[in-house]
Design an enzyme around this catalytic site. Structure first.
Site, short mmCIF file in Angstrom:
data_model
loop_
_atom_site.label_atom_id
_atom_site.label_comp_id
_atom_site.label_asym_id
_atom_site.label_seq_id
_atom_site.Cartn_x
_atom_site.Cartn_y
_atom_site.Cartn_z
N HIS A 1 29.03 37.09 -46.41
CA HIS A 1 27.91 37.47 -45.69
C HIS A 1 26.75 36.42 -46.17
O HIS A 1 26.16 36.82 -47.06
CB HIS A 1 27.42 38.80 -46.14
CG HIS A 1 28.49 39.82 -45.57
ND1 HIS A 1 27.97 40.66 -44.44
CD2 HIS A 1 29.74 40.21 -45.81
CE1 HIS A 1 28.90 41.38 -44.06
NE2 HIS A 1 29.87 41.11 -45.10
N THR B 1 -3.76 61.03 -48.02
CA THR B 1 -3.91 60.31 -49.22
C THR B 1 -4.31 61.18 -50.40
O THR B 1 -3.78 61.32 -51.40
CB THR B 1 -4.77 59.16 -49.07
OG1 THR B 1 -4.03 58.27 -48.13
CG2 THR B 1 -4.83 58.36 -50.24
N GLN C 1 36.70 37.60 -38.06
CA GLN C 1 37.97 38.28 -37.90
C GLN C 1 38.22 38.52 -36.23
O GLN C 1 39.12 38.10 -35.55
CB GLN C 1 38.17 39.58 -38.50
CG GLN C 1 37.99 39.37 -40.11
CD GLN C 1 38.08 40.64 -40.75
OE1 GLN C 1 37.96 42.02 -40.11
NE2 GLN C 1 38.07 40.74 -42.09
N CYS D 1 31.65 37.92 -41.12
CA CYS D 1 33.00 38.70 -41.73
C CYS D 1 33.47 39.47 -40.51
O CYS D 1 34.57 38.58 -40.06
CB CYS D 1 32.00 39.90 -42.57
SG CYS D 1 33.39 40.65 -43.85
N GLU E 1 23.94 36.09 -44.86
CA GLU E 1 22.58 36.52 -44.82
C GLU E 1 22.11 37.27 -46.08
O GLU E 1 20.82 37.42 -46.28
CB GLU E 1 22.48 37.56 -43.85
CG GLU E 1 23.34 39.02 -43.92
CD GLU E 1 24.62 38.93 -43.60
OE1 GLU E 1 25.48 37.85 -43.58
OE2 GLU E 1 25.28 40.16 -43.58
N1 GLN Z 1 35.97 45.74 -41.45
C1 GLN Z 1 36.28 44.50 -41.84
C2 GLN Z 1 36.99 44.47 -43.14
O1 GLN Z 1 36.91 45.30 -44.07
C3 GLN Z 1 35.02 43.55 -41.91
C4 GLN Z 1 33.89 43.86 -43.01
C5 GLN Z 1 32.66 43.40 -42.55
O2 GLN Z 1 32.40 42.86 -41.64
N2 GLN Z 1 31.84 43.58 -43.71
O3 GLN Z 1 37.51 43.49 -43.75
#
Ligand code: GLN
Length: 540
Positions: free
Chosen positions: A512, A196, A390, A386, A514
């Protein structure tokens, strides 16, 4: 309108990185905001990337996306989560951006033949960026965290700028907090003050003296050691704060509060002191530490060895756990290890809920698809985010709709059934920085769905970071097989949320969630996912 001059708090780091400057800045922000001040927090990053969007999450942790679509440092996530204040691109700047602005100006000829130098041109630009956040004036206090540690070559221009600002504005408008380390040496059983002392010495060499030391430590720091630090570092003994390791990061503001940090700042700023109620946070921390039940969530993805890549997801579970009076045990599953349903059974047998994580690229994809299949077939609650959405759709297409070769064109360009593909405007994009679908987009929810039950409203705004989209051509087929499209973007007609009809709780979002979970305000999808997982655990 704020009448007082803007007050700046600079949070610097010494000794080594990873001491939690971000949490310290967010905690100071929480305290000042809950004390009634209008506050914002900036992060000044010394690296040369223009933004962290192109950086590997293994090196830099998660990229945090804001409503306005800017891709920022993960510390902005802490700032928003702790304070509930919405940030914008102006809250995060990098040396890359600073140089880019100065060089663009030089090319335009704006400097009229001058020699362009770090001082004053770069430092002036840093000053301009720091001050710009409060134009027009909205905040009484601006907290600026400087990335890196004191002594790094890279951070020198930022520190020099702070020295100039302190000269110009005075101590009553410019406060410096330094986060340092007080290590414990086991063999001698001693807490050591030298690291420190040295890091403060480094700071003093460039003309800056800290007003407050936040000393990270694993053990209580006795008065005598604090006095020694104060003496050698030229800081008032009461301003040497014991930033002791705590169980929950949300305890940090309480640790600071109990040692009078808010009062120290307010006094130096010559601001009026009034009552300060932090019982809400005390209550939250009590609930984090005293849950009445446990639930295990398996997180399926590929950066599982570096949890910083999923910082916001982890925090979203902390918030959702409190609202469900539970402790969420996070169980990381590397989807590269899952190559069959047998592997899935083995890795997911403990799961009360399955989260399919976001991500990029084909590594670990088939494993994620198998995790989604396991969750669907075994009726385990599942949230897909995301890439998670998919993968859940690819799984459904292959195993429920009979499209055996269904895929995303991200992983197989020539697939006969591109159920996830690029939108026309993304096909033209060549450059990688800042070119995805980024930031907040509206989503309309269908009444009567699980998504609607979670949010309890028709229109929501959620943040995106992806290139690929659900191919609308397949919607009817999916619908006929029991998939519900419960949320969609009304302007672009894009799928935002899917769920399964014959399943206790299987929801996936293209956005997202989160990124919008906050302390004292869990995200609705995480809250409901944890609730469904607790219910599932009880029936197991
Ligand atoms: N790879 C995917 C896309 O570009 C998902 C991206 C992600 O999960 N943020 O659509």
């Amino acid at each position: 309108m704020v009448k007082q001059p803007t007050k700046y708090i600079f949070v610097l780091g010494g000794v080594l990185s990873g001491l939690g400057k971000g949490i310290a800045s967010a905690s100071i922000g929480y305290l000042l905001k809950s004390r009634g001040f209008s506050v914002t927090i900036m992060k000044l990053d010394p690296y040369l990337n223009v933004d962290p969007g192109t950086m590997n999450p293994f090196q830099h942790g998660e990229v945090f996306v804001l409503d306005d679509g800017s891709e920022t440092d993960l510390d902005l996530g802490h700032y928003e989560r702790f304070t509930g204040i919405e940030m914008s691109a102006a809250n995060n700047t990098t040396t890359g951006q600073i140089y880019q602005a100065v060089l663009d100006r030089e090319r335009r000829g704006d400097y009229l033949g001058q020699t362009i130098q770090v001082i004053p041109h770069i430092t002036d630009e840093i000053k301009r960026v720091i001050k710009a956040i409060n134009i027009p004036k909205k905040f009484e206090i601006v907290i600026c965290e400087v990335g890196g540690t004191v002594g790094d070559i890279e951070s020198l221009p930022f520190l020099e700028t702070i020295r100039q600002m302190r000269m110009e504005l005075g101590k009553e408008n410019c406060f410096i907090a330094q986060v340092t380390l007080v290590p414990f040496i086991k063999t001698s059983g001693e807490l050591k003050t030298k690291p420190t002392q040295h890091s403060v010495m480094k700071l003093r060499e460039i003309g800056l003296n800290p007003d407050l030391l936040l000393c990270r430590t694993a053990y209580p720091i006795p008065r005598s050691v604090r006095d020694k630090i104060a003496l050698f570092c030229n800081v008032h003994p009461n301003h040497v704060i014991e930033a002791i390791d705590v169980e929950s990061i949300y305890e940090v503001p309480l640790v600071f509060y109990n040692q009078g940090v808010t009062g120290i700042i307010i006094n130096q700023f010559l601001l009026d002191d009034t009552d300060h109620d932090i019982s809400k946070l005390e209550n939250f921390v009590y609930r984090v530490k005293n849950p009445s039940q446990r639930v295990t969530i398996s997180l399926c993805g590929k950066y599982t060895s570096l949890p910083d890549s999923y910082k916001s997801v982890i925090e979203a579970f902390t918030h959702a756990a409190v609202e469900n009076d539970a402790h969420v045990i996070l169980h990381w599953v590397d989807t590269e290890d899952i190559q069959s349903q047998e592997d899935a059974i083995q890795h997911l047998s403990k799961a009360d809920g399955i989260l399919i994580l976001p991500g990029f690229g084909s590594r670990g994809i088939e494993g994620k698809i198998m995790c989604a299949q396991f969750a669907r077939e075994n009726r385990v609650p599942c949230l897909g985010i995301c890439l998670g959405l998919q993968c859940a759709m690819i799984e459904f297409a292959r195993n429920v709709c009979g499209l055996k070769k269904a895929n995303s064109t991200e992983f197989k360009k020539q697939t006969p059934d591109p159920i996830i593909s690029l939108m026309a405007d993304q096909k033209k994009v060549k450059s990688k920085g800042g070119t995805m679908r980024l930031g907040a987009y509206p989503c309309k929810l269908k009444p009567g769905t699980r998504a609607y039950a979670a949010y309890r409203k028709k229109m929501i705004l959620e943040r995106h970071r992806h290139r690929y989209e659900v191919n609308n051509k397949y919607q009817t087929l999916f619908g006929n097989h029991g998939m519900i499209f419960s949320g969609s973007n009304p302007e672009l007609n894009l799928v935002e949320i899917i769920e399964l009809k014959d399943h206790p709780w299987f929801v996936a979002s293209q956005f997202h969630p989160e990124l919008k979970s906050r302390v004292e305000k869990a995200h609705p999808l995480f809250r409901e996912f944890v609730k469904a997982s607790i219910k599932y655990r009880k029936t197991k």
